[in-house]
Every structure is written in structure tokens, then in C-alpha cells.
Scaffold this motif. Structure first.
Motif: not given
Length: 528
Positions: A100-116
């Protein structure tokens, strides 16, 4: 308490409440005015991130806002600049499990099911855009496309002369429901990689049918260069025309008149046949697709690029000798990953077969593509002179096209031992009314298909008059060429036609690259 005091207290209470409510509204408005932390469309659920290299992640927030981004166990922090842009870079990733990728500042955004895994950009014009479902046996390939570790992303949007930061799109998991409209060459390339390497594959389809090479290049890299200035000025003139449709009709009528005269004299039609597209936001104007299609995904980490384009520029083949290498160099410089692999498909066979050898613009464009191999490192070319259709500029066999491309990647980037490049002309030697042609990169040697004789060669003397030649294989990497009609041949051409009859291959089944030994001016030498 008197009535007067009660009334006064009520007014005070109401005023205080109004002030509190007003203050609350201001605070809420201020909070609503804050820009949310936002990621571009290329960072969405089901994405694939490139393994074994640093991974940039970027987005937007309030100017000065601190943003923390995490992927797996890695965490990076950045502050948004005065325009609200931020970017962080992660060390090379490795994982057998979705992240998962999570970006946090004044709010929180999450991206799921990420493959490498491995990420390839698939770009060009309509033969790259050509859909899986429209190929020969496309229904079978769509039905069998159950590959959850292959992920697909299509980049769409109009062209622009200004920077475009994002696009509308998202990653899809490869399945019979999602693959049908995806790039066939891209999908078959990625499917072969997935089956050979057993790693996740991310494919980015960034193609636009009919697009010109210059549309994928920044203007400042072309402006002021006499090679490109006439092209830029002509395109800008079209974009500024208040009635572009009428101007197009006039150009089309003029071209038809010239073409009819040429056909009557038995000459090739003039190059650059006009066809309608939006002169402002379309796929022909210089820099339009660089800004509209490439910038929104740059600098997303990729392994390399596969490219299928050139039909639109065939009437300006000599110009393409410089323009195509410029595109490759500029993409690499702007991406910041160094000389990433850049593999392209040479133009296939198309149009009616010529009864006599001579000049044409498609072989000149193929020549320009081949020249790029010697000018830039880490490049490769898939020769498909045998996979086209005379009456259809969009041949339906895209599986074999992709297989010839993927040989380059497997051998050059993934260490597989295999023959991966078509034989190319190396040198010539004149002797006793004949010419010996020596080839390089022949693999296990040369052979013919469909006939014992060697088809596709022509010779000329000092008079520059071409005739078909007799040819025979005389060694692992050698062919002898001659004609009774030319006592002292000085030049040789092979497969030099829009749709040549030719049958020389190496033993791995890769066709010999079309070539000529002369440098006599071609039909597109002055076309701009």
C-alpha cells in the motif's frame, strides 16, 4: 430583572451567538480552502512499481504543507513548494506481496494492491494503439487473459501546447473484461515477459493513432533548427487559421491534383497526403502529445519503452533521421533515468507491390529508423517486413510483432541467451560483374523461406537504373548478387519498396533488415 435588562441581555446573547457562528463559518471555509493531498492518476489502486531502481512519487498539497509518504516499511517526507507540488523518492523496492502507498498531510490518501515488478511504456501511433480484440484470434486471447499480476493503464487526453499535470485514468487488473481495448502489441509484449520472467508486469499504453513524431517532442528542442522550422511554422499556421476545415479542403484538393498527375506519369504519389485532425489540440502539432500525454506520467519509474510509429512521418523520412533520435534522447534526458531501453517496430510491408525496383518513401523511413541503432545506445529494432498486409495499414498479426520486440528485452535486459536482432548489412565487395554482400548479426546463419532462390535484391550501375538481381547465399553471412543486365554493378538494394517481395532470414526466423548500399538522394530528401 427588569424587562429592559432582559431585552438587552437577549440582544447581547444573540450578537455573541452570531459572532461565534460567523467565526465558525470562517474557520470551516478556511479548512475547506485547504488543498487536499492529492496523487496523480498514475498512482492508483492495482498499479505496478518498477523493481531494482529508485521510485519517485509526487503529487499536490497546500504550499508549504508537509507531506509524509510511505510504501511498505519505507517512509519519506517532503514539503510542497510555492505551487503546491511535492515529490519524494524511495529506494528500490522488493516484495512478493501487494503493498500500500499512503500519503498524509492535512488529509490521508491510500493506494492499495500495489505490485513490484517490471514496467514498460508502450507508445506511438495507431499500430501501437491497435486493440487486442481486433487481432487475428483476438477473441481467444481476450478469453484467456486471466493474468492478475499483469496490470494495464491507458493514458488519454487532448494535446496541449502547455504543461499538463494529470490525466483521467486508472490501473486495471488484466482480465477478459479489461484487456480487449488495450494495446495489442503492448499486451502481447507484456504477456511474454510475464510468462518468461514470472514477475508482475505493468504496461502503460500511451499511444494516439496518426500521431506525428514531432508531437511527442518539446518545441524548444526543435525551434530554430532548419530541419524542423518549416514543419513547426506550417503546423502553427494551421492552428491559427480561423477556418481550418476550409484550409484543409484546399490542401486536400491540391494534393489530389498532384497525385493524379503523378499516377498518370507512372510516378509515386507526393508525400504528406493531408488528412483531417484538430490543428490545435490534435496529434500532429509539435509538442502537443509531449505535454498532453507524456508529462502527466513523467518521471514514473519504468524499465523502458516500446515504440511503434513512423507511418505519419514517412513522407518526411530524411527529416526523421534526426527527429527520431532527438525524441529518444529528449525522453531519456527529461525522464532522468539515464539511457533506458528504447525498442521500436520498423514499418511493415504495405501498399501494392512494385513491378520494377525504384524509390519510395516507406523504405526511406525504415532506413531512418535503422540508422538510429548506430546513433544511440541501448536501442533495438524489430523488423516486420513480412508481417504486413498490402491493403491494410493496420495488420492484424500483433503477436509476432510483440515477439520480435520482446527478444530484445529478454536478451538485453533480462539476460536470456537467444538470437534477438535481425541481420543487417555490413559491407560489400565488387568482383567479376557481381557484388558480395556481407551481413552482421546473422545468428546461426542465413536462409530463405518459401523458395530456394533469394528474392528481394536489385542492382544498379553508374547510371542509377535499378533492375532486379539474381542472388544466392554463399556463406554463413554472405550473399552474392548480380544481373546480366548490369555488367558493372556499383550498388545493391534489398527489400527497398513499400511492399517488397523478399525472403532472406536468419535461422531464428528473423528477416534481414532492408538496406541499400548507395546514398543517392531519395524522394523525401527535401520534404519538411
Amino acid at each position: 430583572m427588569t424587562v429592559a435588562n432582559t431585552t438587552r441581555d437577549t440582544r447581547i446573547s444573540r450578537a455573541s451567538s452570531t459572532r461565534v457562528l460567523s467565526a465558525l463559518i470562517v474557520l470551516l471555509a478556511a479548512a475547506g480552502a485547504q488543498a487536499e493531498v492529492k496523487l496523480p492518476a498514475i498512482f492508483s489502486d492495482h498499479m505496478v512499481l518498477q523493481r531494482e531502481m529508485k521510485v519517485p512519487v509526487w503529487g499536490w498539497a497546500d504550499p508549504g504543507e508537509s507531506v509524509t509518504v510511505s510504501i511498505g516499511e519505507q517512509k519519506q517526507t517532503a514539503s510542497a513548494d510555492e505551487k503546491g507540488h511535492w515529490c519524494v523518492t524511495f529506494e528500490p523496492l522488493a516484495s512478493d506481496q501487494p503493498l500500500s502507498l499512503v500519503a498524509e498531510g492535512n488529509n490521508r490518501v491510500e493506494v492499495q494492491d500495489i505490485l513490484v515488478g517490471e514496467v514498460w511504456l508502450c507508445s506511438g501511433q495507431s499500430n501501437m494503439e491497435f486493440k487486442v480484440k481486433d487481432c487475428w484470434n483476438g477473441d481467444l486471447d481476450v478469453s484467456a487473459a486471466n493474468f492478475p499480476n499483469i496490470r494495464l493503464l491507458s493514458v488519454k487526453g487532448p494535446g496541449s501546447q502547455e504543461t499538463v499535470e494529470d490525466f483521467k485514468g486508472h490501473w486495471d487488473v488484466c482480465s477478459p473484461k479489461t484487456v480487449g481495448n488495450f494495446s495489442a502489441v503492448g499486451y502481447f509484449f507484456g504477456r511474454e515477459l510475464h510468462e518468461q520472467l514470472n514477475v508482475p508486469i505493468g504496461l502503460i499504453d500511451n499511444s494516439w493513432g496518426g500521431s506525428a513524431c514531432e508531437a511527442w517532442i518539446r518545441r524548444d528542442r526543435m525551434e530554430g533548427n532548419p530541419q524542423y522550422q518549416p514543419t513547426l511554422e506550417a503546423e502553427d499556421k494551421l492552428a491559427a487559421d480561423p477556418d481550418p476545415k476550409a484550409a484543409f479542403n484546399k490542401r486536400q484538393a491540391d494534393w489530389e491534383e498532384q497525385a493524379a498527375a503523378a499516377r498518370k506519369e507512372g510516378k509515386p504519389e507526393p508525400p504528406n497526403k493531408p488528412w483531417w485532425n484538430d490543428p490545435v489540440t490534435g496529434q500532429l502539432r509539435a509538442a502537443n502529445l509531449y505535454h498532453g500525454r507524456l508529462e502527466p506520467i513523467k518521471p514514473f519509474a519504468i524499465r523502458g519503452v516500446i515504440w511503434y510509429q513512423g507511418e505519419t512521418n514517412a513522407g518526411r523520412a530524411y527529416q526523421y533521421r534526426e527527429m527520431f533520435p532527438l525524441l529518444v534522447k529528449s525522453w531519456r534526458e527529461d525522464w532522468g533515468e539515464g539511457d533506458f531501453p528504447f525498442y521500436w517496430v520498423q514499418l511493415t510491408n504495405f501498399n501494392a507491390q512494385q513491378s520494377q525496383p525504384g524509390d519510395a518513401w516507406w523504405p526511406e523511413l525504415r532506413e531512418a529508423q535503422t540508422m538510429t541503432l548506430d546513433r544511440l545506445p541501448n536501442t533495438g529494432q524489430a523488423v516486420i517486413i513480412d508481417l504486413g498486409e498490402a491493403a491494410d495499414i493496420h495488420p492484424r498479426d500483433k503477436v509476432d510483432v510483440a515477439r520480435r520486440l520482446v527478444r530484445w528485452a529478454l536478451a538485453r535486459d533480462y539476460g536470456r541467451e537467444m538470437v534477438y536482432q535481425s541481420p543487417r548489412y555490413d559491407s560489400m565487395e565488387k568482383k567479376d560483374g557481381a557484388i558480395d554482400i556481407h551481413f552482421k548479426d546473422v545468428g546461426g546463419g542465413l536462409r530463405t523461406v518459401n523458395a530456394g532462390r533469394v528474392d528481394g535484391f536489385a542492382v544498379a550501375g553508374n547510371d542509377h537504373k535499378w533492375v532486379w538481381a539474381d542472388a544466392k547465399i554463399t556463406g554463413k553471412d554472405q550473399v552474392e548478387v548480380h544481373s546480366e543486365k548490369v555488367a558493372e554493378p556499383v550498388a545493391v538494394r534489398y527489400a527497398w519498396a513499400d511492399n517488397p517481395v523478399c525472403n532472406l532470414y536468419n535461422t531464428a526466423g528473423l528477416p534481414v533488415t532492408p538496406f541499400r548500399t548507395d546514398d543517392w538522394p531519395g524522394v523525401t530528401v527535401n520534404a519538411r
